[in-house]
Design a protein around this motif. Structure first.
Motif, short mmCIF file in Angstrom:
data_model
loop_
_atom_site.label_atom_id
_atom_site.label_comp_id
_atom_site.label_asym_id
_atom_site.label_seq_id
_atom_site.Cartn_x
_atom_site.Cartn_y
_atom_site.Cartn_z
N GLU A 206 3.24 7.00 8.87
CA GLU A 206 3.20 5.87 9.61
C GLU A 206 4.75 5.71 10.54
O GLU A 206 5.52 5.37 9.18
N HIS B 108 0.67 -0.95 -0.12
CA HIS B 108 0.34 -0.44 0.35
C HIS B 108 0.83 0.94 0.14
O HIS B 108 1.96 1.12 -0.13
N HIS C 200 5.25 0.33 1.01
CA HIS C 200 5.89 -0.56 1.83
C HIS C 200 4.70 -1.28 1.70
O HIS C 200 3.92 -1.12 1.17
FE LIG Z 1 1.57 0.70 6.01
#
Ligand SMILES: [Fe+2]
Ligand SMILES: O=C(O)Cc1cc(O)ccc1O
Length: 447
Positions: free
Chosen positions: A349, A343, A379
Motif C-alpha cells: 500500500e 492489519h 500497520h
Molecule cells: Fe493498510
C-alpha cells in the motif's frame, strides 16, 4: 454525431472542452469532416491528413479490454522523431530498481518541499517506489512530481507505462495529442501509454503524485451486488475534444522507453491531430464525484469499496494496482471501531494525502506526504486514533474536507535510494503506535 471543435488555434488559452463517458468509442474533429465516415483508412484523408492507429492492447485482445484509437494528423508519428540520445538520468526510476538495502518497516515521509530551481514536469519526477518489471508489463512506480516551469516546445510520451497524475498543489494543463485537459487538486488525470503530452502550469508551481502503471490499463471495477450506480460513474469521466497545433517550430521530444529517458529534436509541433476516434484516449475524473457505499449498520468494510479504478492482472480479483480513495463520507456504524482495523496485507500500500486529515493517522500524515505499508508488514491506526475511536460516543459523524488515496499493488514495492535518504523520511514513524499499551485484563471480560 462527432463533437465539433472548430477552434484550430495553436494557443491553449481557450477553455478545454470534454466528452463524457468511460471507454466509449469517442469521435471528435477540430475541422469539419476531418474524420472519415464509416471507414478508418480512406485512400486519401480529408485536408491531406495522415491516418494512424494507436494500439493500447494487442489487436486480438478480448473486446472488453481491446483499446485503440485512430488519429488523423498533419504528419505521421514516424515524422515526429529524429535520432534518439539518452538524457542524463534524473531521480525518475523504473522497475526493476533495487538500489537500497533500507530495512523493512512501515515507512512515512513528510511532504517534500517545493524546489526553487527551474524544473519542468519531466525534470521534477522523484520516484519513491517501484514494483515489478516495466519490460514485463507488470507492476508500477510511485513518484512525486514537482514543476516550476511549463514545458515549452517540448513533448513526451511514456512507452513504459500508463500514467495517473494526481495534483496535490497547483493546477496542470495537459496538452495532449487528443486535446487539452485541465486538472486541479481533487481531480486525477490518466494518460495512456504512448500518448504525447506537454505539461503547462497555468497558475505557478505544482506538486503531486504520479503512478506509472506498467500492467493492464486502468478500468472501472466490477460492481457486483452494488448494481449499476454509485462509486465512480462512467458519465463523470471526461475526455478532451480534438485540438491541434499547425506549428513549424523546433520542438524537443522526450520518450520514456525501457526505463530510460531519451530525447530527439524535430522541426514542428507533435500535437498535430486534427481528428480522432476510438476508445484509447486520456481522461480526467473529479474524485468528489465518487459516490461512496459503505457499512450502514456495523463494522468497517474492506477499502476495496472505495476503488475508483483498477489495473487488472490475469488472476481474477488480484489487481496490478487498485486506485482507492478515502473521500468525504458519513460514519454511522454502531458498536464499531470505525477507523481501519490493524492489519497485514498481501498487497502493498502506497498512500498519499491530497487534502484534509486521514482518520487512521490524525497526526504526522499531512497533505503532500506519503506512506508505504509494504507487503505483509503490519500497520493500522496510530495510538491517538485508537484512543479516540475506541472511546467515542458513536453518533453519525461526517468526515469532511478530506481526500486520501492509496495505490495498492499485488507486488512488493522497492524504495528508491532518493526516498530512503530523504530528509523527509520520518525515522520515528513507528512511535505513532508505541502508545498502544497492553490493555489485557483476564478478570474484566467487559473491557
Ligand atoms: Fe493498510
Ligand atoms: O492502511 C490504510 O490506512 C489503508 C486502509 C484503509 C482501510 O479502511 C482498510 C484497510 C487499509 O489498508
Amino acid at each position: 454525431m462527432p463533437v465539433m471543435n472548430t477552434n484550430a488555434s495553436i494557443h491553449t488559452a481557450a477553455e478545454p472542452r470534454y466528452m463524457t463517458g468511460f471507454g466509449n468509442g469517442f469521435e471528435t474533429e477540430a475541422l469539419p469532416n476531418a474524420l472519415p465516415v464509416g471507414r478508418n483508412s480512406p485512400q486519401r484523408c480529408a485536408y491531406g491528413l495522415y491516418a494512424e492507429q494507436l494500439s493500447g492492447s494487442p489487436f486480438t485482445a478480448p473486446r472488453s479490454s481491446n483499446e485503440r484509437s485512430w488519429l488523423y494528423r498533419i504528419r505521421p508519428t514516424v515524422r515526429h522523431i529524429g535520432r534518439f540520445a539518452p538524457v542524463t538520468p534524473t531521480l525518475w526510476r523504473s522497475a526493476p530498481c533495487i538500489e537500497t538495502e533500507a530495512p523493512i518497516a512501515p515507512m512515512r515521509w513528510d511532504p517534500l518541499p517545493m524546489p526553487s530551481d527551474a524544473l519542468s514536469f519531466l525534470d521534477g519526477i522523484h520516484t519513491i517506489t517501484t514494483a515489478g518489471d516495466a519490460a514485463g508489463q507488470t507492476g508500477m512506480a510511485a513518484s512525486i512530481y514537482f514543476a516550476t516551469r511549463s514545458m515549452q516546445d517540448e513533448a513526451f510520451w511514456n512507452a513504459d507505462a500508463e500514467m495517473m497524475i494526481i495534483p496535490q498543489h497547483g493546477a496542470l494543463r495537459l496538452v495532449t495529442e487528443f486535446g487539452v485537459i485541465d486538472v486541479t487538486p481533487g481531480e486525477v488525470a490518466v494518460v495512456p501509454r504512448g500518448v504525447k503530452l506537454r505539461v503547462e502550469l497555468p497558475a505557478g508551481s505544482v506538486r503531486g503524485y504520479l503512478c506509472e502503471n506498467y500492467g493492464g490499463a486502468f478500468t472501472l471495477p466490477e460492481r457486483g451486488p452494488i448494481g449499476a450506480n454509485c462509486l465512480a460513474n462512467q458519465r463523470d469521466f471526461m475526455t478532451p475534444v480534438a485540438r491541434y497545433e499547425d506549428r513549424d517550430e523546433p520542438c524537443v521530444v522526450f520518450v520514456k522507453w525501457g526505463g530510460r529517458l531519451w530525447r530527439t529534436e524535430i522541426g514542428h509541433s507533435p500535437f498535430d491531430v486534427v481528428a480522432w476516434h476510438g476508445n484509447y484516449a486520456p481522461y480526467k475524473y473529479d474524485l468528489r464525484r465518487f459516490s461512496p457505499v459503505g457499512p450502514l449498520l456495523f463494522d468497517h468494510a474492506d477499502p476495496s469499496i472505495f476503488t475508483v479504478l483498477t489495473s487488472p492482472t490475469e488472476a481474477p480479483g488480484t489487481a496490478n494496482i487498485d486506485f482507492v480513495i478515502f473521500p468525504d463520507r458519513w460514519m454511522v456504524a454502531e458498536n464499531t471501531f470505525r477507523p481501519p482495523w490493524y492489519h497485514m496485507n498481501i498487497m502493498s500500500e502506497f498512500m498519499g494525502l491530497i487534502y484534509g486529515q486521514y482518520d487512521a493517522k490524525p497526526q504526522g500524515f499531512t497533505p503532500g506526504g506519503f506512506s508505504l505499508h509494504n507487503q505483509m508488514l503490519p500497520h493500522g491506526p496510530d495510538a491517538p486514533a485508537f484512543a479516540q475511536a475506541s472511546t467515542a460516543v458513536l453518533r453519525p459523524h461526517k468526515l469532511e474536507g478530506t481526500m486520501a488515496f492509496m495505490w495498492e499493488t499485488r507486488l512488493p514495492q522497492q524504495v528508491t535510494a532518493f526516498a530512503a535518504a530523504s530528509a523527509a523520511l520520518q525515522h520515528d514513524y513507528a512511535d505513532c503506535w508505541s502508545g498502544l499499551e497492553k490493555r489485557f485484563d483476564p478478570t474484566r471480560p467487559e473491557a
